[in-house]
Design a protein around this motif. Structure first.
Motif, mmCIF file in Angstrom:
data_model
loop_
_atom_site.group_PDB
_atom_site.id
_atom_site.type_symbol
_atom_site.label_atom_id
_atom_site.label_comp_id
_atom_site.label_asym_id
_atom_site.label_seq_id
_atom_site.Cartn_x
_atom_site.Cartn_y
_atom_site.Cartn_z
ATOM 1 N N ILE A 1 0.664 4.667 13.777
ATOM 2 C CA ILE A 1 -0.110 4.570 12.528
ATOM 3 C C ILE A 1 -1.516 5.145 12.718
ATOM 4 N N ILE B 1 1.593 -3.050 9.665
ATOM 5 C CA ILE B 1 0.661 -2.148 9.520
ATOM 6 C C ILE B 1 -0.781 -2.579 9.300
ATOM 7 N N PHE C 1 4.853 5.181 2.568
ATOM 8 C CA PHE C 1 4.903 6.237 3.192
ATOM 9 C C PHE C 1 5.985 6.020 4.474
ATOM 10 N N ALA C 2 5.395 4.976 5.140
ATOM 11 C CA ALA C 2 6.251 4.428 6.322
ATOM 12 C C ALA C 2 7.542 4.209 6.101
ATOM 13 N N SER D 1 0.053 9.881 9.366
ATOM 14 C CA SER D 1 -1.277 9.714 8.994
ATOM 15 C C SER D 1 -1.481 9.812 7.729
ATOM 16 N N SER D 2 -1.969 8.806 6.897
ATOM 17 C CA SER D 2 -2.506 9.108 5.668
ATOM 18 C C SER D 2 -3.912 9.400 5.720
ATOM 19 N N THR E 1 0.469 3.453 2.080
ATOM 20 C CA THR E 1 0.798 3.844 3.507
ATOM 21 C C THR E 1 2.212 3.120 4.018
ATOM 22 N N THR E 2 2.267 1.841 3.417
ATOM 23 C CA THR E 2 3.486 1.042 3.599
ATOM 24 C C THR E 2 4.678 1.938 3.215
ATOM 25 N N THR F 1 0.852 -1.037 -0.056
ATOM 26 C CA THR F 1 0.005 -0.055 0.029
ATOM 27 C C THR F 1 0.908 1.268 0.111
#
Length: 394
Positions: free
Chosen positions: A261, A289, A226-227, A314-315, A223-224, A221
Motif C-alpha cells: 500500500i 490497510i 481497490f485492494a 497506489s491510490s 482504497t479498501t 474506503t
C-alpha cells in the motif's frame, strides 16, 4: 563508575547504517536511564535511542549529519552506577548492559515525532499535538517555527506577507529521499515498463461502498475496495502476483498475496504491506490497510510490514492527478494506480450521460508480462469495478 562504548543498535529494519539527526544530550551532559539521548534517521523513519545508563555523556561517536554503521560506536557513556571502575568496553544494543552491581534490561527504540525537548515542552504548554504538525526540520523534525505557524494558523491572527526572494540555497537530501531516488532509479533502469490506461465506469462501485458502510458498520474506503478488486483479479491471473529474479533465471509465483500500500509520509513516500490479503474479509482488509497507513505516517512500520510485497496499489486520487505511470519496483512485476472518481459526461446506452468515472493505470514488467496479458488483467479489474457484486461473490 565505568565507561562504556555504546554501539549503534540494529533498529529492526534490516538497514546497515543511520544518520545522526540531533544529539539530545551534549558531551559532558547528564544521562538519565531510558531517556532519549539521540535521534537517528534511517531510510524509513526517525528513531529516538534512549540512554542505557544513568550517568554522563562522555563523547559523541559522530556529529549531526554524519552517517554511522550499525555496530559502530555511537557514544561513549559514563555509568554512575556504584561499582568498581573498569576499562572502557564496547556494548551493542539490544544486549543488556551490565554493571558490577546491576543488570539493566535491553534498550528499546522509541519512534515518535522528532522534536527537541524544549519544543516538546513548549508544545505541551500550548496544548498542541506534535502528531498533527508536519515538521520542516531534517527528517520531519518539528521546530519552534512550526509551533509558531500552528499558533498563527489556529488563531488566524495575522495575514501572511509575501516572502522575500532569498536566492538559491542547497540542502542535503534526507536519507528517505535518497533511498527513494536510488530505488526508483534502479527500477526505471531495470524494468521495461508497459502501462494500461483506461477510464472505468464507477457508478456501481460508489453505490456498493455506501451499502457496505451501512452493512459492515465500518468506514469502507475506496482504497479498501481497490485492494479487494486487485485481490479478486489475482485469483484469475496469478502471474501478476509473482517475483522475477533474472540473476537466478527464476520466477516465483506466490501463493500468498502480500499487498503493498503506497502511503504518503512527510518528505517522501513509503510502502506498507498487508500480508495474506487474500485470506481477509472486507472489514479485516480495511482495518489492516488503515493500520499500515497510520504506522507508516508515524514512522513505526515493523520490518514485516515494510517489505515483502508481491504487488502494490497506489491510490493517488486525493492529490488531484488523473492518470499515472506507476513504476514497478523489482522483484514485483505489477503495480496498480487508481485516480479520483469524478463525474464525467460519457456515452451510455447510446446517449450522453453523467457517470462516476475512475481512471485506472496498471503497469507491468514487460520481461514477464506480455501486453495481451496486461490488457486481459486490466479488463478483469474493469469488470470488477463496474460490477462489484461479482467481486464480492468471488
Amino acid at each position: 563508575m565505568s565507561t562504556t562504548e555504546f554501539a549503534l543498535p540494529d533498529v529492526g529494519e534490516g538497514l546497515a547504517d543511520a544518520e545522526i539527526v540531533t544529539w539530545l544530550v551534549d558531551e559532558g551532559g547528564p544521562l538519565v536511564y531510558m531517556e532519549p539521548m539521540v535521534e537517528v534517521e534511517t531510510a524509513k523513519s526517525v528513531v529516538e535511542i534512549p540512554s542505557p545508563v544513568t550517568g554522563t555523556m562522555v563523547r559523541h561517536g559522530a556529529q549531526e549529519g554524519e552517517s554511522i554503521n550499525v555496530g559502530a560506536t555511537l557514544a561513549v557513556l559514563s555509568d554512575d552506577t556504584p561499582g568498581p571502575d573498569s576499562d572502557a568496553k564496547q556494548v551493542a544494543a539490544p544486549t543488556p548492559l551490565q554493571s558490577e552491581s546491576q543488570a539493566r534490561p535491553a534498550v528499546s527504540l522509541v519512534r515518535r515525532v522528532p522534536a527537541a525537548p524544549t519544543v516538546r515542552r513548549r508544545a505541551a504548554q500550548l496544548e498542541i499535538s506534535l502528531e498533527e504538525i508536519t515538521g520542516t526540520g531534517p527528517g520531519g523534525r518539528v521546530l519552534n517555527s512550526d509551533l509558531d505557524a500552528a499558533v498563527t494558523a489556529t488563531a488566524n491572527a495575522t495575514t501572511r506577507q509575501p516572502e522575500e526572494t532569498l536566492g538559491d540555497h542547497v540542502e542535503k537530501l534526507s536519507r528517505m529521499r535518497s533511498t527513494i531516488g536510488a530505488t526508483l532509479s534502479d527500477a526505471w533502469a531495470q524494468v521495461p515498463l508497459i502501462t494500461d490506461l483506461r477510464e472505468v465506469d464507477a457508478v456501481a462501485l460508489v453505490s456498493a461502498r455506501a451499502l457496505l458502510r451501512e452493512e459492515l458498520e465500518s468506514r469502507v474506503t475506496f482504497t479498501t475496495l481497490f485492494a479487494s478488486v486487485i485481490v479478486s483479479a489475482l485469483r484469475r491471473y496469478p502471474d501478476f502476483n509473482a517475483s522475477l529474479d533474472l540473476s537466478a533465471n527464476t520466477i516465483t509465483y506466490h501463493s500468498a498475496i502480500n499487498l503493498g500500500i503506497a502511503v504518503e509520509v512527510p518528505h517522501g513516500l513509503t510502502v506498507g504491506v498487508v500480508r495474506d490479503a487474500g485470506t481477509l474479509s472486507m472489514r479485516e482488509l480495511g482495518d489492516q490497510i488503515a493500520d499500515v497507513a497510520t504506522a507508516a505516517r508515524e514512522g513505526r512500520l515493523e520490518p514485516e510490514r515494510s517489505s515483502g510485497a508481491t504487488i502494490t496499489i497506489s491510490s493517488f486520487g486525493k492529490f488531484g492527478g488523473w492518470y499515472g505511470t506507476p513504476l514497478v519496483v523489482p522483484p514485483q512485476v505489477a503495480i496498480a494506480g487508481f485516480g479520483p472518481i469524478k463525474d464525467k459526461v460519457v456515452p451510455f446506452e447510446g446517449a450522453p450521460a453523467i457517470r462516476a468515472t475512475l481512471p485506472l493505470s496498471i503497469s507491468a514488467d514487460h520481461r514477464l508480462i506480455d501486453g495481451s496479458e496486461l490488457s486481459k488483467f486490466s479488463s478483469h479489474v474493469e469488470r470488477m469495478i463496474a460490477d462489484p457484486i461479482r467481486m464480492l461473490g468471488t
